[in-house]
Every structure is written in C-alpha cells, then in structure tokens.
Write an enzyme that holds these catalytic residues in place. Structure first.
Site, PDB file in Angstrom:
ATOM      1  N   ASP A 213      -2.896  -3.115  -2.217  1.00 19.73           N
ATOM      2  CA  ASP A 213      -3.857  -2.610  -1.239  1.00 19.73           C
ATOM      3  C   ASP A 213      -4.569  -3.767  -0.525  1.00 19.73           C
ATOM      4  O   ASP A 213      -4.937  -4.766  -1.150  1.00 19.73           O
ATOM      5  CB  ASP A 213      -4.893  -1.755  -1.983  1.00 19.73           C
ATOM      6  CG  ASP A 213      -5.860  -1.067  -1.048  1.00 19.73           C
ATOM      7  OD1 ASP A 213      -5.435  -0.141  -0.353  1.00 19.73           O
ATOM      8  OD2 ASP A 213      -7.036  -1.476  -1.003  1.00 19.73           O
ATOM      9  N   GLU A 255       9.816 -11.559 -13.952  1.00 18.25           N
ATOM     10  CA  GLU A 255      10.105 -11.404 -15.387  1.00 18.25           C
ATOM     11  C   GLU A 255      10.572  -9.980 -15.684  1.00 18.25           C
ATOM     12  O   GLU A 255      11.256  -9.735 -16.675  1.00 18.25           O
ATOM     13  CB  GLU A 255       8.838 -11.653 -16.216  1.00 18.25           C
ATOM     14  CG  GLU A 255       8.412 -13.089 -16.315  1.00 18.25           C
ATOM     15  CD  GLU A 255       7.060 -13.183 -17.041  1.00 18.25           C
ATOM     16  OE1 GLU A 255       6.814 -12.413 -17.995  1.00 18.25           O
ATOM     17  OE2 GLU A 255       6.251 -14.033 -16.609  1.00 18.25           O
TER      18      GLU A 255
HETATM   19  C1  GLC Z   1      -6.350   0.662   2.042  1.00 19.58           C
HETATM   20  C2  GLC Z   1      -6.045   2.070   1.589  1.00 19.58           C
HETATM   21  C3  GLC Z   1      -7.183   2.948   1.996  1.00 19.58           C
HETATM   22  C4  GLC Z   1      -8.449   2.466   1.336  1.00 19.58           C
HETATM   23  C5  GLC Z   1      -8.709   0.997   1.656  1.00 19.58           C
HETATM   24  C6  GLC Z   1      -9.762   0.409   0.762  1.00 19.58           C
HETATM   25  O1  GLC Z   1      -6.377   0.542   3.420  1.00 19.58           O
HETATM   26  O2  GLC Z   1      -4.814   2.481   2.095  1.00 19.58           O
HETATM   27  O3  GLC Z   1      -6.948   4.294   1.673  1.00 19.58           O
HETATM   28  O4  GLC Z   1      -9.528   3.234   1.752  1.00 19.58           O
HETATM   29  O5  GLC Z   1      -7.555   0.218   1.477  1.00 19.58           O
HETATM   30  O6  GLC Z   1      -9.262   0.239  -0.535  1.00 19.58           O
END
Ligand code: GLC
Length: 535
Positions: A213, A255
């Site tokens: 993310d 790994e």
């Molecule tokens: C990313 C995710 C989103 C989230 C953001 C903060 O963009 O896809 O849904 O709100 O990160 O973690």
C-alpha cells in the site's frame, strides 16, 4: 470444475496472471452479521475457481478499528474478529491453493492505526522518548508551537486537511492520511525489521504475494522540510532510500518464491520503472491505464507508454480498470468525462449506464488481451455500477475530509449480490449489509448472470478461459482506421476494439473467438465493441 489449469507449479505465474481483488468486508457474509468475512470467501471459492482467476488479492483483513476500511492496522499478525480468525485465514489460503488459486495479502507500511501498540506506547511515553522515534513527532512552529511543523499536503481527499495533529503535551505527529493513521519512521531500524518479520509471517502461511500500500510514500526527508521550499528531491514521495527498503524485501520474498505488487502512483514513467528493477518489486499497478479516458488515441498511448516503461527493467505490465478506491468502470465510462480523477468526483454526475456497460465490456476484452497481469475488482465481472450511498450511511473518511464535496469511495464497496430473491441479494442472510445495496442490485446477482449467455459474468468467464492462449509475449499493432485499436498476440490471436462512431471492418481472420457484443448485419464491429479473432 476439473483439474485447475493453474495448479501447476509455475514460478512465472504472476507475469500473466488474472488477479481478483477481494474487498473482504463486501464480498460475502458467512455469519450473517452484515459484514463480509473469511467464511463468506471460503464458501465462494468455487465461484472464483469457476471464474478462472489465478490469484486473489485481499484488502487488509487484520485487526483494525476500520477507520479507513482496514488500512489502519492494529496488529498485522491477527485477523479482525469481524472477518474471522487467523486459523480461518490459513484454511482459506490452503483451500484456495487446492483450487489452483494463489493468495496475495495487502501490507500497509506507511502507517499504522493510532490504536497500534507502538503508537499507544509513543503517546504514553511523552515528548523526546525513544518510543516516539518510531513515528514522526515534532514540536510545532510559532511562539507557542501552535503551528504545524511543516506545509505538507494531505494525500487524502481534502488536500487542505492537516497532516499534523497536536497532542495535549504539545508535540505534533505526522499522518499523510487520516489522524487515525500515524506515519511510521522508515529511517528507524525497528520499523524495517518489523515489516520484514511481517512478510515472513505471511509467507510462512503460504501467501504467494504481497500488495504494498502507498508504496512510494514511506521514506521521508529526515528534516521534514517545507515542500514549498524543498520540492526536489520531494520530501516524502518517491525518495531514493525506498529502493534500499524494497531490495531488502525482495531478498525475503525470494526465499519463499513470493512476489510483490506495489501501489505506485507516479507520473514519471522512468521513476516508476525504478521500482521494478530485477532486485526490487516484481510488479506495480499501472494507474495510467486506470485513469485513461475512453479514447482510442489516449488508450493506445497509455498502452505503449506502459509497455515501453516496463521493457528496460524486464518487468511485466499490470492492467487495472478499477479498484476499491475509484469509480466503478461501467459508471465512469457512462459519463461525459470518462477519465478518472479523484479531484473530479462529485455527487449526482449524470451517467448513461447502458453506454458505460457496453464500453466496459469492450474494455474487459481489451485489458484481458494485453501482455502482463490483469486485476479484476470484485463486482467488475458483474458489471456493478457505482452506487450513490445516502449521505447518512457513508463511512469513507474521504467524504468527511472533503466536507461533503467528495462522495467518497463507498459507492464501489457495496456488498455483492449473489442470489436474486434472497434477503440482501444473498450477500448474507440476517443482518442488513454494512452499506446499503441499491434497489436494482438483485438484477446483477451472480445466479442470474450465470444463466445468461449475454451477461457480463459470462463474458469474463469466457475471456479468462481463452486468455492463456495469448502467451505473455509482446503485442503488435495492426493498421486500423482512426478510433480503432487492433493488435495481434503471440500465437496469432487478434484483438480489435472499435471506439469510433462508424462500424469497423474486421481484419482477415479464420474465426471469431469472442465478442463483447454482436457484429452488425454486414459482419462489422459496431462502436464501443471489441472482438477476439483467430488469425
Ligand atoms: C491506498 C489504499 C486506500 C487507502 C490508502 C491509505 O491508497 O488503496 O484504500 O485508503 O492507501 O492506506
């Protein structure tokens, strides 16, 4: 179901995979409490196997107060009780694998929940403590420290919302997203160690990949300088030190033979490709395709740029039309502005769903014919539109943070319809779903679409079944009139998409494999229609 075609041990599976994104909260409700859960996913694995997908990407299922749909994590090693248990996650991973479906989990390294034990300890320990060094705590500016430490813009609807929150003890802490999502300090060795341990924790449980993310946001300039005074190198976006982090992660993944897909929103193709060097991430989301308007020239340019930017690093492209953050495809393509832009989202945008659906069908055949991996977001295969959620039911923080200007992302997160005629369209039996389903939701139900040879679901099932024949070699553009995209793939399959107002003659072919809609009486491809042909 027969022997799954992907049960094979193919180390390169990710280079051309179809990956289905599961937003657990809205997929299927196994225990009937109105929230989707792992039991629901387990009960629907046969559906996913029937769809033919190679892997599932699960948005975060960890312990979380759900202030940002689970992207605010309290414990990466625990499953939120609303979704199930760790033992259930392990069963799910194994059951999916037995059907030939791999699992990708979502790791959120930029921030944690403000309820995470590290952040609670940092609050308790006070200014200047080692506990606060795991985050970005700073005194404020101004005579009494009443001004935030810098001028950084929020990454989350309402760019003018503060990214700093002041505590009663006078310190401020940084959060690029909501105040409930404090940013971690990636210069701290404990932060790096912890995340490598988390990766191992999930790889040990049979997870085949990790989605990262906000992957380009982790590293911060240690001085946290004002952005206006210090635009280059950017103080928090795409900093060079990130590559050291991902090289180290890559060694861990290697790994286990596991793979990464990074959420990397970067306009510069060269900077983007750096994340995909052979010792870094395997893949990253290609947002230029997702944000591209329904226009032949623009789509072709997006495809060419994408392929060209990946080539030097040898990484396969990814193709995404929508996800849990953006407007659903049939809705976006049915509007006057068919591009996606967070800043342009508004309530009450006029939409022609029949038009949008026709285009989304053609776009499905386009994206599934391109070289690389393709992501399908749950409900996309049903042609679900973006729902207008009554404002008193909206949960997404984007709505509140934009002071009601941005409808937020809940419209693409509505619980799925499974069975026409069942309560809540078969999402779950007893309690009302956590987001309301529109009145016409049952008409999109899986059971209805499975019976319908012309449904979106039937189109996706057929296309995914045919796709492996294309191989993962390059594409070759064919001569075509303005507004028509035509290309061939390795083993002689042709894909033609007509975005022009006039019907298009099909190139010479021996067989029509699949069409997103019927040809006209003269055997030509109508507007907003795609076809796969055997040369
Ligand atoms: C990313 C995710 C989103 C989230 C953001 C903060 O963009 O896809 O849904 O709100 O990160 O973690």
């Amino acid at each position: 179901m027969g022997q799954p075609r992907h049960a094979r041990k193919d180390p390169d599976w990710w280079r051309s995979a179809v990956i289905y994104q599961v937003y657990v909260r809205s997929f299927a409700d196994g225990d009937g409490d109105g929230t989707g859960d792992l039991a629901g996913v387990r009960s629907r694995l046969p559906y996913l196997a029937g769809l033919g997908v190679d892997a599932l990407w699960f948005t975060p299922w960890y312990l979380s107060p759900l202030k940002d749909g689970g992207y605010d994590v309290v414990d990466y090693r625990a499953v939120d009780p609303a979704f199930g248990t760790l033992a259930e996650a392990e069963k799910l991973i194994a059951e999916a694998r037995a059907l030939g479906i791999r699992t990708i989990v979502d790791i959120v390294p930029n921030h944690v929940s403000d309820q995470h034990p590290w952040f609670r300890a940092a609050l308790a320990a006070g200014p200047g403590s080692p506990e606060r060094e795991l985050f970005h705590f700073r005194p404020g500016r101004g005579p009494d420290g009443e001004l935030p430490p810098n001028d950084w813009p929020s990454q989350f609807a309402g760019a003018t919302e503060p990214v700093w929150t002041r505590l009663p003890d006078g310190d401020w802490y940084l959060h690029l997203f909501t105040p409930e999502q404090p940013d971690l300090n990636w210069a701290h060795p404990a932060v790096r160690q912890e995340h490598e341990d988390i990766l191992r924790f999930w790889f040990e449980r049979g997870v085949a990949g990790v989605r990262i993310d906000s992957a380009a946001l982790l590293a911060k300039d240690p001085d946290l300088p004002d952005l206006a005074a210090h635009p280059e190198p950017h103080p928090f976006l795409d900093r060079d030190e990130l590559h050291t982090v991902y090289r180290s992660w890559r060694r861990v993944a290697d790994e286990y033979g596991a793979v990464f897909v990074g959420e990397v929103w970067l306009p510069d193709p060269e900077r983007f490709a750096r994340y995909l060097r052979p010792d870094e991430l395997h893949t990253a989301f290609n947002f230029s395709f997702l944000t591209c308007p329904w226009d032949a020239g623009r789509l072709r340019a997006a495809i060419d740029t994408t392929i060209a930017e990946h080539a030097p690093v040898g990484a396969p492209a990814t193709w995404v039309l929508c996800n849990h953050d953006v407007t659903r495809t049939v809705t976006r393509y049915g509007r006057a502005d068919t591009a996606f832009d967070f800043a342009a989202k508004a309530f009450g945008t006029p939409t022609d769903l029949a038009l949008g659906t026709r285009r989304a069908r053609a776009a499905a055949l386009l994206s599934l014919a391109l070289p690389g991996s393709v992501y399908v977001y749950q409900g996309e295969e049903l042609g679900l539109p973006e729902a207008e959620i009554p404002v008193d039911r909206i949960q997404d923080p984007m709505y509140v943070r934009s002071h009601g200007a941005d409808p937020g992302r809940d419209g693409c997160r509505v619980p799925l319809p499974w069975v026409d005629g069942m309560p809540y369209a078969g999402f779950g039996s007893q309690a009302e779903p956590w987001l309301p389903q529109p009145a016409d939701w049952p008409s999109y139900a899986v059971d209805r679409q499975l019976q319908d040879p012309d449904s979106m679901l039937t189109l996706y099932r057929r296309a995914i079944a045919l796709r492996p024949r294309f191989g993962d070699g390059p594409l070759t553009w064919l001569p075509a009139p303005d507004g028509v995209l035509a290309f061939s793939r390795a083993d002689g399959v042709l894909c033609v998409v007509n975005l022009a107002a006039t019907p298009a003659e099909l190139p010479a072919h021996s067989r029509l494999l699949l069409g997103s809609g019927p040809l006209d009486d003269a055997g030509r491809l109508p507007q907003d229609t795609a076809a796969w042909l055997r040369a």
